[in-house]
Structure formats: structure tokens, C-alpha cells
Design a protein around this motif. Sequence first.
Motif: not given
Length: 257
Positions: A143-153, A155-160, A181-186
Motif C-alpha cells: 500500500a505504501r509502495g503504491a502511494w509512493a509510486a503515485g507521488q511520481q504519477g 500509481f495506476w501503472q504500479f497497480h497494474e 516500481a521499475e516495471e511501472a516506470g517510476v
Amino acid sequence: MAPTSKNTSPAAGKGRGIAIGAAVLVAALLLGVFSYTATKPGSGAGKDSAGDTPVADVSTDPQEGVYPELEKLARRDAKDPLAQGRADAPVVLVEYADFKCGFCGKFARDTEPGLVKKYVDNGTLRIEWRNFPIFGAESEAAARGAWAAGQQGRFWQFHEAAYADGAKEKGFKANRLTALAEEAGVADLDRFAKDLDSNAARKAVAEDTEEAYKLGATSTPSFLINGRPLAGAQPAETFEQAIEQAAATADRKGEGE
């Protein structure tokens, strides 16, 4: 747009917050247990295609099962990185979910993409995510990781990535969260690591979790659609019916019914 109070003093804001909080608590008490109300036996609820999971019965009466105070839980913050869709969309779906929840993953993979294509893309629906980690320390970390990914726009990529087939079986320990996070493009993984372990992340997750528990939610995923509770990875048709009824009701309100 409905008129709003112009009093923006801290005292007035605190008073409104207390009033809304009390009203939501009363509504939650009326609901009883969130998941039970949404799928209560004897309400005409059926079975899913596998024949073993309760399916919520969405009444043909668009107001049945709708709690106006719960509708106010939609935040409608245009800058919310854990939301997608127009902030002024007529229908808001709030999802309380856990990244270790198998049924949450089923919804994310099998149902949500269709709802986005059919309703979010045309401006009818907004989806707001609430972290509701109920399966232990790794759930909380995800949950915190998803929130952190969201801080860099992202979140939805992390979610997927976190809900991809087989992802939860790999766990959500620190190195795995970095890989997601890396997979999500953070872009900035150092910042991601700091945000993940920050007090701000813990506070955001705790606030979402507290909101879910106040509603009486005891399982994931749990949903609100303009104040109508639904629980579980229901068939797409159940969500579509609830969304379309909510949109029709919003249209009538806009026309001054």
C-alpha cells in the motif's frame, strides 16, 4: 453546481468535518456490516459464473441501498494521484482494496479495464482508490509502495504491475516493491524508496484504512458507487447496472428533479 458555504474559517471547517464524520458513522451503523449488507442472503442475490460466490443484487430502484452520507466520501480531488477520471464525473466508484487480495486482483484484471473503457473514458465515471491492507505487513508495504509510486504519477501503472497474474505470489518485500516500481516506470527509485518509508505514506494508508473500518468494511474489495455499497469481485454487469443507475439519478438531479 449546488451552492456551498463561503465560511472558510478553521473552526467552521472542523465543524463540518465532525458533522460529516458523525453522519457517516450513523450511516455505517445503519449499514451494519458493509459486506453483509451488499451481498446479504435472501435479498435476491445470486451466484457468480462459478456458482459459489454471492453476487450482489442491484435493485431496479436507483435509490434503494444508496446512502447519501456515504456518497460524500468521494474526495473529487483533481490532483489525487490515486484516482482516474474527471473530478466532476457524475458517478464516483470508491474502491477499498489490498494488493494481496486475490479477488481484488480479479477485479483489477477482469472488470476494471472494461469499466474504464466504457465509463471513465467518456467522462461518466471516476474511480478513487483507497488502500485497505488487511493481510499483514506485506499488504501494508505494498500500500505504501503504491502511494509512493503515485507521488511520481505512476500509481495506476504500479497497480497494474502489482495485480498482474502471479504478482502477489512473489510477495511484496522491499526488493520486490522496487522491481514493481521499475516495471511501472517510476523515474526516481531513490525518491520512491524514501517515500515508501515516509511518515506521509503511513499516514495516508492509515487514513484510508480508518475510513474503510468506519464503514464496517471487513473484507476486500469493497466499493461505494455514489453511496451504494457493493462487496466482492462482482460480475461486470453488476457494476455496470449500478453505475448506469447512479448516472441516471445524477442526470435527474442536474435537471432539477
